[in-house]
Design an enzyme around this catalytic site. Structure first.
Site, PDB file in Angstrom:
ATOM      1  N   TYR A   1       0.823  -1.203   0.000  1.00 10.25           N
ATOM      2  CA  TYR A   1       0.000   0.000   0.000  1.00 10.25           C
ATOM      3  C   TYR A   1       0.853   1.246   0.000  1.00 10.25           C
ATOM      4  O   TYR A   1       2.065   1.189   0.226  1.00 10.25           O
ATOM      5  CB  TYR A   1      -0.975  -0.011   1.189  1.00 10.25           C
ATOM      6  CG  TYR A   1      -0.345   0.290   2.539  1.00 10.25           C
ATOM      7  CD1 TYR A   1       0.480  -0.627   3.189  1.00 10.25           C
ATOM      8  CD2 TYR A   1      -0.579   1.508   3.182  1.00 10.25           C
ATOM      9  CE1 TYR A   1       1.032  -0.344   4.428  1.00 10.25           C
ATOM     10  CE2 TYR A   1      -0.025   1.800   4.423  1.00 10.25           C
ATOM     11  CZ  TYR A   1       0.782   0.882   5.037  1.00 10.25           C
ATOM     12  OH  TYR A   1       1.338   1.159   6.259  1.00 10.25           O
TER      13      TYR A   1
ATOM     14  N   LYS B   1       6.430  -1.998   1.870  1.00 14.06           N
ATOM     15  CA  LYS B   1       5.247  -1.426   2.550  1.00 14.06           C
ATOM     16  C   LYS B   1       4.056  -2.364   2.377  1.00 14.06           C
ATOM     17  O   LYS B   1       3.132  -2.104   1.606  1.00 14.06           O
ATOM     18  CB  LYS B   1       4.956  -0.028   2.001  1.00 14.06           C
ATOM     19  CG  LYS B   1       4.046   0.803   2.904  1.00 14.06           C
ATOM     20  CD  LYS B   1       4.087   2.267   2.512  1.00 14.06           C
ATOM     21  CE  LYS B   1       3.037   3.107   3.183  1.00 14.06           C
ATOM     22  NZ  LYS B   1       3.209   3.237   4.632  1.00 14.06           N
TER      23      LYS B   1
ATOM     24  N   GLU C   1      11.636   2.142  14.552  1.00 12.08           N
ATOM     25  CA  GLU C   1      10.739   3.236  14.133  1.00 12.08           C
ATOM     26  C   GLU C   1       9.486   3.184  14.986  1.00 12.08           C
ATOM     27  O   GLU C   1       9.377   2.362  15.907  1.00 12.08           O
ATOM     28  CB  GLU C   1      10.400   3.105  12.641  1.00 12.08           C
ATOM     29  CG  GLU C   1       9.740   1.785  12.270  1.00 12.08           C
ATOM     30  CD  GLU C   1       9.530   1.610  10.762  1.00 12.08           C
ATOM     31  OE1 GLU C   1       9.314   2.600  10.046  1.00 12.08           O
ATOM     32  OE2 GLU C   1       9.562   0.442  10.322  1.00 12.08           O
TER      33      GLU C   1
ATOM     34  N   LEU D   1      10.772   1.051   7.503  1.00 12.61           N
ATOM     35  CA  LEU D   1      10.241   1.551   6.236  1.00 12.61           C
ATOM     36  C   LEU D   1      11.037   2.794   5.830  1.00 12.61           C
ATOM     37  O   LEU D   1      11.365   3.626   6.672  1.00 12.61           O
ATOM     38  CB  LEU D   1       8.753   1.911   6.382  1.00 12.61           C
ATOM     39  CG  LEU D   1       8.105   2.290   5.054  1.00 12.61           C
ATOM     40  CD1 LEU D   1       7.890   1.068   4.169  1.00 12.61           C
ATOM     41  CD2 LEU D   1       6.800   3.041   5.256  1.00 12.61           C
TER      42      LEU D   1
HETATM   43  N1  PDD Z   1       2.628   4.844   7.386  1.00 10.68           N
HETATM   44  N2  PDD Z   1       7.251   3.618   9.076  1.00 10.68           N
HETATM   45  C1  PDD Z   1       6.118   2.900   9.013  1.00 10.68           C
HETATM   46  C2  PDD Z   1       6.089   1.559   9.659  1.00 10.68           C
HETATM   47  C3  PDD Z   1       4.977   3.414   8.348  1.00 10.68           C
HETATM   48  O1  PDD Z   1       3.854   2.674   8.288  1.00 10.68           O
HETATM   49  C4  PDD Z   1       5.048   4.710   7.768  1.00 10.68           C
HETATM   50  C5  PDD Z   1       3.887   5.319   7.032  1.00 10.68           C
HETATM   51  C6  PDD Z   1       6.258   5.428   7.863  1.00 10.68           C
HETATM   52  C7  PDD Z   1       6.434   6.793   7.249  1.00 10.68           C
HETATM   53  O2  PDD Z   1       6.486   6.711   5.848  1.00 10.68           O
HETATM   54  P1  PDD Z   1       6.023   7.933   4.945  1.00 10.68           P
HETATM   55  O3  PDD Z   1       6.795   9.129   5.402  1.00 10.68           O
HETATM   56  O4  PDD Z   1       6.406   7.537   3.576  1.00 10.68           O
HETATM   57  O5  PDD Z   1       4.550   8.083   5.158  1.00 10.68           O
HETATM   58  C8  PDD Z   1       7.339   4.845   8.521  1.00 10.68           C
HETATM   59  C9  PDD Z   1       1.451   5.317   6.694  1.00 10.68           C
HETATM   60  C10 PDD Z   1       1.272   6.798   6.726  1.00 10.68           C
HETATM   61  C11 PDD Z   1       0.245   4.538   7.207  1.00 10.68           C
HETATM   62  O6  PDD Z   1       0.414   3.354   7.410  1.00 10.68           O
HETATM   63  O7  PDD Z   1      -0.845   5.114   7.340  1.00 10.68           O
END
Ligand code: PDD
Length: 286
Positions: free
Chosen positions: A33, A147, A179, A204
């Site tokens: 996703y 992801k 994280e 991620l």
């Molecule tokens: N999540 N780490 C994890 C485990 C994440 O699920 C996300 C983002 C990030 C940050 O990635 P980015 O800056 O590309 O959004 C880091 C999204 C927002 C979610 O699951 O809703």
């Protein structure tokens, strides 16, 4: 109000979009996703999300169902059809549907869905107060750079944090922070250095993280990419998380212990402002 969602080439009212119970996204979490923020009807950090989408699909051997131009056009179209001013576009691609089997066919047609969510991203009250996090062992699978929709561990951990009065968790592996449940975690040390864990399969590769690092210099911060412990984070001046939904959000405590003066850090709030200004000025509209 009924949303208009996207499923496999069609825009439909949300209650008419149906996916097979044999879809491998449903039976095996065999799906990836992306989440893209929208402000003023325009897309933030879109090239980064497209690039990571391609990497995730490649890692699982799922073909990209549409070209990059069409992907952008679908984002514009779903934003327009829902009159979305501020919020998120969620996109999911699964390997497709077939009778349940650990071995999958290589001829499956991916299931591609998208929907929008209205979220007041700019007026996030947590930007004023900061968030409290709990540290917990990282029990996710080892390929966190992909992801995937395997988010159960993170969801349960965040539920438990909420039960205990906190806002989120930070995961710890081999004594080092990986994280947060759905965001990257960073600190600003007493020496004024932004420290963020280096990229690997342990976390991620956040798109917001990359953009924020590109702006660190603008707020007078040098940055270092290396892993760090909860103890080092507690000894830092400031801490924050980054994600498409949170942008830059201050973290004010870990396990009930204050970071710095226990209030959102000045440089963190400046980074939030600079990130939003920069992204809004470059946001992609039709
Ligand atoms: N999540 N780490 C994890 C485990 C994440 O699920 C996300 C983002 C990030 C940050 O990635 P980015 O800056 O590309 O959004 C880091 C999204 C927002 C979610 O699951 O809703």
């Amino acid at each position: 109000m009924t949303r208009t969602v996207y499923l496999n080439g069609q825009f439909l009212p949300e209650d008419q979009a149906k996916v097979s119970i044999f879809d491998r996204g449903y039976t095996f979490a065999d799906a990836i996703y992306e989440v893209t923020a929208v402000i003023g009807g325009k897309l933030l950090d879109f090239p980064g999300h497209t690039a990571r989408l391609k990497r995730s699909l490649e890692a699982l051997g799922i073909a990209m169902p549409v070209g990059e131009d069409e992907l952008l056009e679908l984002h514009h179209e779903i934003v327009a059809r829902n009159g979305l001013d501020q919020g998120l576009v969620y996109l999911q691609i699964s390997r497709g549907a077939e009778d349940r089997n650990f071995l999958f066919s290589d001829s499956l047609t991916p299931t591609f869905s998208m929907f929008t969510q209205v979220v007041p991203l700019l007026a996030n009250p947590k930007a004023q107060t900061g968030i409290a996090v709990l540290s917990v062992p990282d029990g996710r699978w080892a390929n966190r750079q992909i992801k995937t929709v395997q988010l159960l561990f993170s969801s349960l951990a965040k539920m438990e944090a909420k039960k205990q009065g906190a806002d989120d968790v930070i995961f710890v592996e081999d004594g080092l922070i990986t994280e947060a449940s759905s965001a990257n975690f960073h600190i600003i040390t007493k020496a004024g250095v932004l420290v963020t864990r280096q990229l690997s399969n342990a976390l991620l590769h956040g798109i917001t993280r990359g953009s924020v690092l590109g702006l660190a210099e603008k707020v007078g911060l040098a940055f270092e990419e290396r892993a760090f412990s909860v103890e080092e984070a507690l000894d830092a001046d400031e801490a924050f998380i980054t994600s498409a939904g949170a942008f830059v959000l201050p973290v004010v405590s870990i396990d009930g212990k204050a970071i710095g003066n226990g209030k959102p850090g000045e440089r963190t709030l400046k980074l939030r402002e600079v990130y939003i200004d920069d992204q809004v000025s470059r946001a992609i509209g039709r």
